[in-house]
Design a protein around this motif. Structure first.
Motif, short mmCIF file in Angstrom:
data_model
loop_
_atom_site.label_atom_id
_atom_site.label_comp_id
_atom_site.label_asym_id
_atom_site.label_seq_id
_atom_site.Cartn_x
_atom_site.Cartn_y
_atom_site.Cartn_z
N ALA A 60 0.82 -1.22 0.00
CA ALA A 60 0.00 0.00 0.00
C ALA A 60 0.86 1.26 0.00
CB ALA A 60 -0.95 -0.01 1.20
N ALA A 81 2.43 2.02 -3.21
CA ALA A 81 1.43 2.39 -4.22
C ALA A 81 0.85 3.78 -3.96
CB ALA A 81 0.31 1.35 -4.25
N VAL A 131 -3.68 -2.20 -4.78
CA VAL A 131 -2.77 -3.29 -4.40
C VAL A 131 -3.40 -4.61 -4.81
CG1 VAL A 131 -1.66 -2.08 -2.47
CG2 VAL A 131 -3.68 -3.45 -2.04
#
Length: 193
Positions: free
Chosen positions: A59, A62, A179
């Motif tokens: 996460a 990203a 994700v």
């Protein structure tokens, strides 16, 4: 001597109830005050475990944050807000602060609710509210009915029918979350492996 009284706003009432009932979750949904009791251990286990899994799936890399219990400003009323159990949000969420520690819906990629005694709010009312807010992915760990509901891609303020997952299955996070991850239904319902 005259006493001048004024009616309390719903936001003021929410603040007052919060101070009277520490540990309870107070939300304003469609102009109504909703108070939920403190969550049980399996509920919080789900929030913790799923949050950890999403973080471990990349996460942060990203450009996302995983946050339990943050305010989501809702466009359904002048003081409406919800506090999802877990949210996956854009890393620049601080720029989307609206007021009262609530953030604009456009930074939310996914919200997760784990049902408690107020399960009908999560499985009915919040489905409508999150769709109207344009939340791309809404996941409900419905412990009462032993299933996980996955709502995604709202159109014109409504989600299509959810995809339902049962024990022993996994729920693939939709690509829009950011994700790649399959979540265990058992972990979502029980809070641990």
């Amino acid at each position: 001597m005259a006493v001048i009284e004024r009616e309390m706003t719903i936001a003021e009432a929410a603040d007052r109830v919060s101070s009277w009932l520490p540990g309870h979750r107070v939300e304003i949904l469609r102009g109504s005050l909703i108070v939920s009791p403190p969550p049980d251990e399996p509920h919080q286990g789900t929030v913790f475990e799923i949050g950890c899994e999403i973080r471990q799936a990349g996460a942060k890399e990203a450009g996302l944050k995983v946050r339990p219990g943050i305010g989501l400003w809702l466009p359904t009323g002048p003081a409406d807000y919800a506090i999802p159990d877990l949210s996956v949000v854009d890393a620049d969420i601080a720029d989307a602060l609206v007021q009262r520690n609530c953030y604009a819906p456009h930074v939310f990629r996914m919200v997760l609710e784990v049902t408690s005694s107020n399960w009908s709010d999560d499985t009915a009312l919040k489905v409508e509210l999150y769709a109207e807010a344009g939340i791309p992915v809404y996941m409900v760990a419905d412990r009462r009915h032993e299933e996980v509901l996955l709502y995604e891609k709202p159109k014109e303020g409504k989600y299509p029918a959810p995809t339902r997952y049962k024990r022993g299955e996994t729920v693939p996070l939709p690509e829009s979350v950011g994700v790649t991850l399959d979540l265990s239904v058992d972990t979502l319902l029980d809070g641990d492996d």
